[in-house]
Design a protein around this motif. Sequence first.
Motif, PDB file in Angstrom:
ATOM      1  N   GLN A  11      -3.865  29.694 -27.280  1.00 33.80           N
ATOM      2  CA  GLN A  11      -3.240  28.840 -26.278  1.00 33.80           C
ATOM      3  C   GLN A  11      -2.933  29.623 -25.006  1.00 33.80           C
ATOM      4  O   GLN A  11      -3.176  29.154 -23.894  1.00 33.80           O
ATOM      5  CB  GLN A  11      -1.957  28.230 -26.845  1.00 33.80           C
ATOM      6  N   GLN A  12      -2.423  30.830 -25.175  1.00 27.66           N
ATOM      7  CA  GLN A  12      -2.142  31.675 -24.017  1.00 27.66           C
ATOM      8  C   GLN A  12      -3.422  32.036 -23.269  1.00 27.66           C
ATOM      9  O   GLN A  12      -3.464  32.028 -22.039  1.00 27.66           O
ATOM     10  CB  GLN A  12      -1.428  32.951 -24.462  1.00 27.66           C
ATOM     11  N   GLY A  13      -4.493  32.322 -24.040  1.00 23.86           N
ATOM     12  CA  GLY A  13      -5.778  32.636 -23.418  1.00 23.86           C
ATOM     13  C   GLY A  13      -6.324  31.478 -22.613  1.00 23.86           C
ATOM     14  O   GLY A  13      -6.859  31.663 -21.516  1.00 23.86           O
ATOM     15  N   ALA A  14      -6.172  30.248 -23.159  1.00 25.74           N
ATOM     16  CA  ALA A  14      -6.640  29.061 -22.448  1.00 25.74           C
ATOM     17  C   ALA A  14      -5.836  28.843 -21.165  1.00 25.74           C
ATOM     18  O   ALA A  14      -6.387  28.481 -20.121  1.00 25.74           O
ATOM     19  CB  ALA A  14      -6.538  27.833 -23.353  1.00 25.74           C
ATOM     20  N   ALA A  15      -4.511  29.085 -21.237  1.00 24.67           N
ATOM     21  CA  ALA A  15      -3.664  28.925 -20.042  1.00 24.67           C
ATOM     22  C   ALA A  15      -4.054  29.932 -18.961  1.00 24.67           C
ATOM     23  O   ALA A  15      -4.104  29.598 -17.771  1.00 24.67           O
ATOM     24  CB  ALA A  15      -2.194  29.104 -20.431  1.00 24.67           C
ATOM     25  N   VAL A  16      -4.353  31.169 -19.377  1.00 26.45           N
ATOM     26  CA  VAL A  16      -4.783  32.202 -18.425  1.00 26.45           C
ATOM     27  C   VAL A  16      -6.141  31.823 -17.819  1.00 26.45           C
ATOM     28  O   VAL A  16      -6.362  31.988 -16.610  1.00 26.45           O
ATOM     29  CB  VAL A  16      -4.849  33.580 -19.115  1.00 26.45           C
ATOM     30  N   ASP A  17      -7.057  31.319 -18.661  1.00 22.85           N
ATOM     31  CA  ASP A  17      -8.364  30.866 -18.166  1.00 22.85           C
ATOM     32  C   ASP A  17      -8.183  29.798 -17.097  1.00 22.85           C
ATOM     33  O   ASP A  17      -8.853  29.822 -16.050  1.00 22.85           O
ATOM     34  CB  ASP A  17      -9.208  30.294 -19.313  1.00 22.85           C
ATOM     35  N   LEU A  18      -7.279  28.854 -17.346  1.00 18.95           N
ATOM     36  CA  LEU A  18      -7.045  27.772 -16.390  1.00 18.95           C
ATOM     37  C   LEU A  18      -6.545  28.326 -15.059  1.00 18.95           C
ATOM     38  O   LEU A  18      -6.977  27.878 -13.990  1.00 18.95           O
ATOM     39  CB  LEU A  18      -6.027  26.779 -16.975  1.00 18.95           C
ATOM     40  N   MET A  19      -5.667  29.314 -15.118  1.00 22.13           N
ATOM     41  CA  MET A  19      -5.155  29.943 -13.894  1.00 22.13           C
ATOM     42  C   MET A  19      -6.296  30.589 -13.102  1.00 22.13           C
ATOM     43  O   MET A  19      -6.406  30.429 -11.883  1.00 22.13           O
ATOM     44  CB  MET A  19      -4.111  30.993 -14.253  1.00 22.13           C
ATOM     45  N   HIS A  20      -7.182  31.312 -13.806  1.00 22.66           N
ATOM     46  CA  HIS A  20      -8.305  31.962 -13.128  1.00 22.66           C
ATOM     47  C   HIS A  20      -9.278  30.931 -12.556  1.00 22.66           C
ATOM     48  O   HIS A  20      -9.823  31.120 -11.458  1.00 22.66           O
ATOM     49  CB  HIS A  20      -9.045  32.877 -14.101  1.00 22.66           C
ATOM     50  N   ILE A  21      -9.484  29.840 -13.286  1.00 19.11           N
ATOM     51  CA  ILE A  21     -10.389  28.784 -12.811  1.00 19.11           C
ATOM     52  C   ILE A  21      -9.871  28.177 -11.518  1.00 19.11           C
ATOM     53  O   ILE A  21     -10.635  27.908 -10.581  1.00 19.11           O
ATOM     54  CB  ILE A  21     -10.559  27.693 -13.894  1.00 19.11           C
ATOM     55  N   VAL A  22      -8.569  27.951 -11.446  1.00 19.04           N
ATOM     56  CA  VAL A  22      -7.960  27.384 -10.226  1.00 19.04           C
ATOM     57  C   VAL A  22      -8.198  28.319  -9.039  1.00 19.04           C
ATOM     58  O   VAL A  22      -8.541  27.879  -7.933  1.00 19.04           O
ATOM     59  CB  VAL A  22      -6.452  27.147 -10.435  1.00 19.04           C
ATOM     60  N   ARG A  23      -8.042  29.631  -9.270  1.00 20.44           N
ATOM     61  CA  ARG A  23      -8.274  30.601  -8.195  1.00 20.44           C
ATOM     62  C   ARG A  23      -9.740  30.618  -7.775  1.00 20.44           C
ATOM     63  O   ARG A  23     -10.049  30.734  -6.576  1.00 20.44           O
ATOM     64  CB  ARG A  23      -7.839  31.993  -8.663  1.00 20.44           C
ATOM     65  N   ILE A  24     -10.640  30.524  -8.740  1.00 22.35           N
ATOM     66  CA  ILE A  24     -12.073  30.470  -8.424  1.00 22.35           C
ATOM     67  C   ILE A  24     -12.361  29.249  -7.563  1.00 22.35           C
ATOM     68  O   ILE A  24     -13.097  29.324  -6.570  1.00 22.35           O
ATOM     69  CB  ILE A  24     -12.913  30.429  -9.720  1.00 22.35           C
ATOM     70  N   ASN A  25     -11.768  28.124  -7.926  1.00 22.70           N
ATOM     71  CA  ASN A  25     -11.999  26.889  -7.172  1.00 22.70           C
ATOM     72  C   ASN A  25     -11.516  27.011  -5.733  1.00 22.70           C
ATOM     73  O   ASN A  25     -12.152  26.486  -4.806  1.00 22.70           O
ATOM     74  CB  ASN A  25     -11.291  25.724  -7.873  1.00 22.70           C
ATOM     75  N   GLU A  26     -10.406  27.711  -5.525  1.00 22.21           N
ATOM     76  CA  GLU A  26      -9.895  27.915  -4.162  1.00 22.21           C
ATOM     77  C   GLU A  26     -10.883  28.737  -3.332  1.00 22.21           C
ATOM     78  O   GLU A  26     -11.115  28.432  -2.153  1.00 22.21           O
ATOM     79  CB  GLU A  26      -8.532  28.611  -4.209  1.00 22.21           C
ATOM     80  N   GLU A  27     -11.472  29.755  -3.939  1.00 21.54           N
ATOM     81  CA  GLU A  27     -12.457  30.575  -3.221  1.00 21.54           C
ATOM     82  C   GLU A  27     -13.712  29.760  -2.899  1.00 21.54           C
ATOM     83  O   GLU A  27     -14.308  29.905  -1.827  1.00 21.54           O
ATOM     84  CB  GLU A  27     -12.835  31.806  -4.047  1.00 21.54           C
ATOM     85  N   ILE A  28     -14.106  28.903  -3.838  1.00 15.08           N
ATOM     86  CA  ILE A  28     -15.276  28.050  -3.603  1.00 15.08           C
ATOM     87  C   ILE A  28     -15.027  27.126  -2.417  1.00 15.08           C
ATOM     88  O   ILE A  28     -15.886  26.962  -1.539  1.00 15.08           O
ATOM     89  CB  ILE A  28     -15.603  27.226  -4.863  1.00 15.08           C
ATOM     90  N   LYS A  29     -13.839  26.541  -2.366  1.00 14.42           N
ATOM     91  CA  LYS A  29     -13.498  25.661  -1.237  1.00 14.42           C
ATOM     92  C   LYS A  29     -13.541  26.421   0.081  1.00 14.42           C
ATOM     93  O   LYS A  29     -13.992  25.886   1.102  1.00 14.42           O
ATOM     94  CB  LYS A  29     -12.098  25.070  -1.458  1.00 14.42           C
ATOM     95  N   HIS A  30     -13.080  27.672   0.044  1.00 15.84           N
ATOM     96  CA  HIS A  30     -13.101  28.502   1.258  1.00 15.84           C
ATOM     97  C   HIS A  30     -14.544  28.747   1.709  1.00 15.84           C
ATOM     98  O   HIS A  30     -14.854  28.637   2.905  1.00 15.84           O
ATOM     99  CB  HIS A  30     -12.404  29.831   0.987  1.00 15.84           C
ATOM    100  N   VAL A  31     -15.427  29.063   0.751  1.00 14.06           N
ATOM    101  CA  VAL A  31     -16.834  29.320   1.098  1.00 14.06           C
ATOM    102  C   VAL A  31     -17.476  28.062   1.677  1.00 14.06           C
ATOM    103  O   VAL A  31     -18.245  28.135   2.651  1.00 14.06           O
ATOM    104  CB  VAL A  31     -17.621  29.813  -0.137  1.00 14.06           C
ATOM    105  N   VAL A  32     -17.170  26.894   1.103  1.00 16.03           N
ATOM    106  CA  VAL A  32     -17.718  25.631   1.619  1.00 16.03           C
ATOM    107  C   VAL A  32     -17.282  25.419   3.068  1.00 16.03           C
ATOM    108  O   VAL A  32     -18.085  25.029   3.925  1.00 16.03           O
ATOM    109  CB  VAL A  32     -17.266  24.438   0.742  1.00 16.03           C
ATOM    110  N   ALA A  33     -16.010  25.698   3.359  1.00 14.71           N
ATOM    111  CA  ALA A  33     -15.503  25.528   4.728  1.00 14.71           C
ATOM    112  C   ALA A  33     -16.204  26.481   5.685  1.00 14.71           C
ATOM    113  O   ALA A  33     -16.576  26.098   6.809  1.00 14.71           O
ATOM    114  CB  ALA A  33     -13.994  25.765   4.751  1.00 14.71           C
ATOM    115  N   VAL A  34     -16.421  27.715   5.252  1.00 12.84           N
ATOM    116  CA  VAL A  34     -17.090  28.701   6.108  1.00 12.84           C
ATOM    117  C   VAL A  34     -18.556  28.325   6.305  1.00 12.84           C
ATOM    118  O   VAL A  34     -19.101  28.484   7.405  1.00 12.84           O
ATOM    119  CB  VAL A  34     -16.961  30.118   5.512  1.00 12.84           C
ATOM    120  N   ALA A  35     -19.192  27.824   5.252  1.00 14.25           N
ATOM    121  CA  ALA A  35     -20.596  27.387   5.362  1.00 14.25           C
ATOM    122  C   ALA A  35     -20.721  26.267   6.397  1.00 14.25           C
ATOM    123  O   ALA A  35     -21.702  26.213   7.156  1.00 14.25           O
ATOM    124  CB  ALA A  35     -21.110  26.926   4.004  1.00 14.25           C
TER     125      ALA A  35
END
Length: 208
Positions: A11-35
Motif C-alpha cells: 500500500q505504501q509503495g502504491a501511494a509513493v508510485d502515485l506521488m511520482h506519477i503526479v510529478r511526471i504528469n506535471e513535467e509532461i504538461k510543462h513540455v506540452v506548453a513549451v512545445a
Amino acid sequence: MSTMAQDGGRQQGAAVDLMHIVRINEEIKHVVAVAFRINIMALNAIFLAKRAGSAALGFGVLSNELRVFSNDLRESMMALTRLIHAAVSEVSIVLQGARQKELIRTTAEILPDASLLQHVLDRHQLRHAEHAERIDSLRRQLWLAVEDAARLVELGGILAKSAKIEAAYGGSFAVSLGQVSGEFDGVVGEIRQSLDKLRHSRFFRKTT
C-alpha cells in the motif's frame, strides 16, 4: 515478513508510485506548453525568413522542421499522458483494494468462522497481483516512451543549432534571425531538462 506487513508495504509503495506519477504528469504538461511555444516561434521565424528572402532559405526550411518537431513532440507527450492516466487508474485500484482488504481482515478477526472471508481475501490477493503486473507493464511502456521523446528532443536540438548556423547567412536580417535561433536553442534546452527529470523519476526504479 507477515502478510499484514507485506500488505502495508504494498500500500505504501502504491501511494509513493502515485506521488511520482503526479510529478511526471506535471513535467509532461510543462513540455506540452513549451512545445506550443516552439510552434508559435517557428511560425514567426518562417515569416521572418520570407521577409529576408533568398538569403534565409535554409533558415526558413529549418524553422518549418522545428514546427514539425513541436507537433511531433506534443503527440509524443499525449501518448505519455494516456499511459499516465492508465497508471493512475491501476494504482488507485491497488490502493482501494488494500483498504478493502484491511476492512475484511479486521472483520475476519472478530468472527467465529472466518473461512468464507478467507476466500474473499484470497481473491483480493489474486486481483492485487494482476493490477501490480499491469502497473509494472505501464511502468516499462512509460520508460520507453520517455526514451523515445528524449531522442526526439535531441533531433530538435540539432535543428535549433543548425538554424543558428543558417542565421549567420541572413544578410541584413542576420541579427534578427540569430536572436530567433538562440531562442529556439534555449527552449529546446528547457525541454531537455524536463525530460531529464522524467528519466530520473524514482517511478522507473524497477526498469533501470
